[in-house]
Design an enzyme around this catalytic site. Structure first.
Site, PDB file in Angstrom:
ATOM      1  N   ASN A   3     -22.176  17.244 -35.975  1.00 23.62           N
ATOM      2  CA  ASN A   3     -21.691  18.229 -36.931  1.00 23.62           C
ATOM      3  C   ASN A   3     -22.662  18.334 -38.109  1.00 23.62           C
ATOM      4  OD1 ASN A   3     -20.007  20.109 -38.066  1.00 23.62           O
ATOM      5  ND2 ASN A   3     -18.629  18.611 -38.990  1.00 23.62           N
ATOM      6  N   ASP A  18     -29.807  12.524 -40.844  1.00 27.47           N
ATOM      7  CA  ASP A  18     -28.347  12.431 -40.738  1.00 27.47           C
ATOM      8  C   ASP A  18     -27.975  11.316 -39.746  1.00 27.47           C
ATOM      9  OD1 ASP A  18     -25.643  12.817 -40.989  1.00 27.47           O
ATOM     10  OD2 ASP A  18     -25.597  14.764 -39.976  1.00 27.47           O
TER      11      ASP A  18
END
Ligand SMILES: [Zn+2]
EC number: 3.5.2.3
Length: 424
Positions: free
Chosen positions: A278, A305
């Site tokens: 995501n 991330d």
């Protein structure tokens, strides 16, 4: 006595040329850079023609401490960082408890001193508990040493809450770092909404779930004068809005992940949650938009991330497994192979996106090699080719769609503040 790196090459950031240089480190600083430096009295490391670059900086890392130590700890996460050539990481506050108080930031910084293998900075949460309601004591968080504010993991749903956060952040001179996601649009989606999600019969997250928030927050940044930094941008329209905002002189910066630069939803078959992330992997059009924006400077930096999960969590069905990929240990060779070796990007440009640019945007130490600067250094063997093998990871996480890929340009030595933190 210093630490002397002999026989290596430096990149001339302007021309992209490799120039032969010795680098002398003393204590935590770069003492001297010269064509040759007398080795007498120094501890020498023969660099053997490899490339010396500034230590990498990743402004988007989930170290999972406190609360999720079964996924990652500061020790394992920063060891993974060092293996990937990183000297500095900034960790996300979506832990349990959330990093929303001075005490929690202090806890992370104390732990990093005890067990860390690189420099660790933290973001403080924008809202208490990342619940999107009540602002944290942002002033106290700044005093505790945060480098910005974010509710990463979730978007701040209320525009008025974001507006007040930006007013405070502007006063404090720190960035608001957004996970752009409108929950009413994202719903219970588990991948990009489009042809592929429809074919697989999986609920989708539309690109507008991201771009709507990016648009809103750009307007709020214009109104408040805050510095807005967009995390893991993935949607073509969101990218276009950042480009527009920059052209208008609005203070906006952005990061992109290696996976959004290289992968698309076409590659998802819906059976393996190691492809679930995501924001989701989007279309080829979105991927190209991200790459072009990275090349023209609209996107300022690359961030992984890094989001470790356990094998059991990722073994769940695609719809119910958690979102996220690990990324610290192979981000550079992955992008070197796919962007530099293919001629899409210069080596100097790629290094800049891993070093100088994040240092500048977030005011972090390191990022350039110059006498007097911090001794944060990575040495790359651009010819070394290895398979990305999760079994060798220092991270507790093994969740990556890049598993088994053969890539070139691996870090072989990492130095942080004058101390060797990784040696292949
Ligand atoms: Zn996020």
């Amino acid at each position: 006595m210093g630490l002397l790196l002999t026989g290596g090459y430096l990149l001339d950031q302007r021309t992209g040329e490799k120039v032969r240089r010795d680098v002398l480190l003393e204590d935590d600083r770069i003492q001297r850079i010269a064509e040759t430096i007398d080795p007498v009295g120094h501890e020498c490391i023969a660099v053997n023609g490899h490339l010396i670059v500034p230590g990498f900086i990743d402004v988007h890392v989930h170290l999972r401490t406190p609360g999720f130590e079964y996924k990652e700890t500061i020790a394992t996460g920063t060891k993974a960082a060092a293996r990937g050539g990183y000297s500095t990481v900034v960790c996300m506050p979506n832990t349990r408890p959330v990093l929303d108080s001075k005490e929690m930031i202090q806890f992370v910084y104390d732990s990093a001193v005890k067990e860390g293998n690189c420099r660790v900075f933290a973001y403080g949460a924008i809202t208490k508990g990342e619940l999107g309601e009540e602002l944290t004591d942002m002033h106290a968080l700044k005093e505790a040493g945060v480098v910005g504010f974010t509710d990463d993991g979730v978007g701040v749903q209320e525009a008025a809450v974001m507006r007040r956060a930006m007013e405070q952040a502007a006063e404090l001179g720190l960035p608001i770092v957004i996970h752009a996601e409108d929950e009413s649009l994202a719903g219970n989606g588990c991948m990009n909404e489009g042809e592929v999600s429809r074919r697989l019969g999986l609920p989708g997250i539309p690109g507008t779930a991201e771009s709507v928030h990016v648009a809103r927050d750009i307007l709020l940044a214009k109104q408040t004068g805050a510095h807005l930094h967009v995390c893991h941008i993935s949607d073509a329209d969101a990218v276009e809005m950042v480009r527009f905002a920059k052209s208008q002189g609005i203070r906006v910066t952005a990061e992109v992940t290696p996976h959004h630069l290289l992968l698309t939803d076409e590659q998802i078959d819906g059976t393996d949650a190691n492809w679930k992330v995501n924001p989701p992997l989007r279309t080829e059009r979105d991927r190209i938009a991200c790459l072009e924006a990275l090349l023209d400077g609209t996107i300022d930096m690359i961030a992984t991330d890094h989001a470790p999960h356990t094998k059991e969590e990722k073994a769940k069905p695609f719809q119910t497994a958690p979102f996220g990929f690990v990324g610290l240990e192979f981000a550079f060779p992955l992008l070197y192979t796919h962007l530099v070796e293919t001629g899409k990007m210069s080596l100097a440009q790629l290094v800049e996106k891993f070093t100088t640019s994040p240092a500048k945007v977030f005011g972090l130490p390191g990022g350039t090699l110059a006498e007097g600067n911090p001794a944060d250094i990575t040495i790359l063997d651009l010819s070394q080719e290895n398979v990305i093998d999760p079994n060798t990871f220092a991270s507790k996480g093994r969740n990556t769609p890049f598993k088994g890929m053969k890539v070139k340009g691996w870090p072989i030595l990492t130095i942080t503040a004058g101390t060797i933190t990784y040696r292949a």
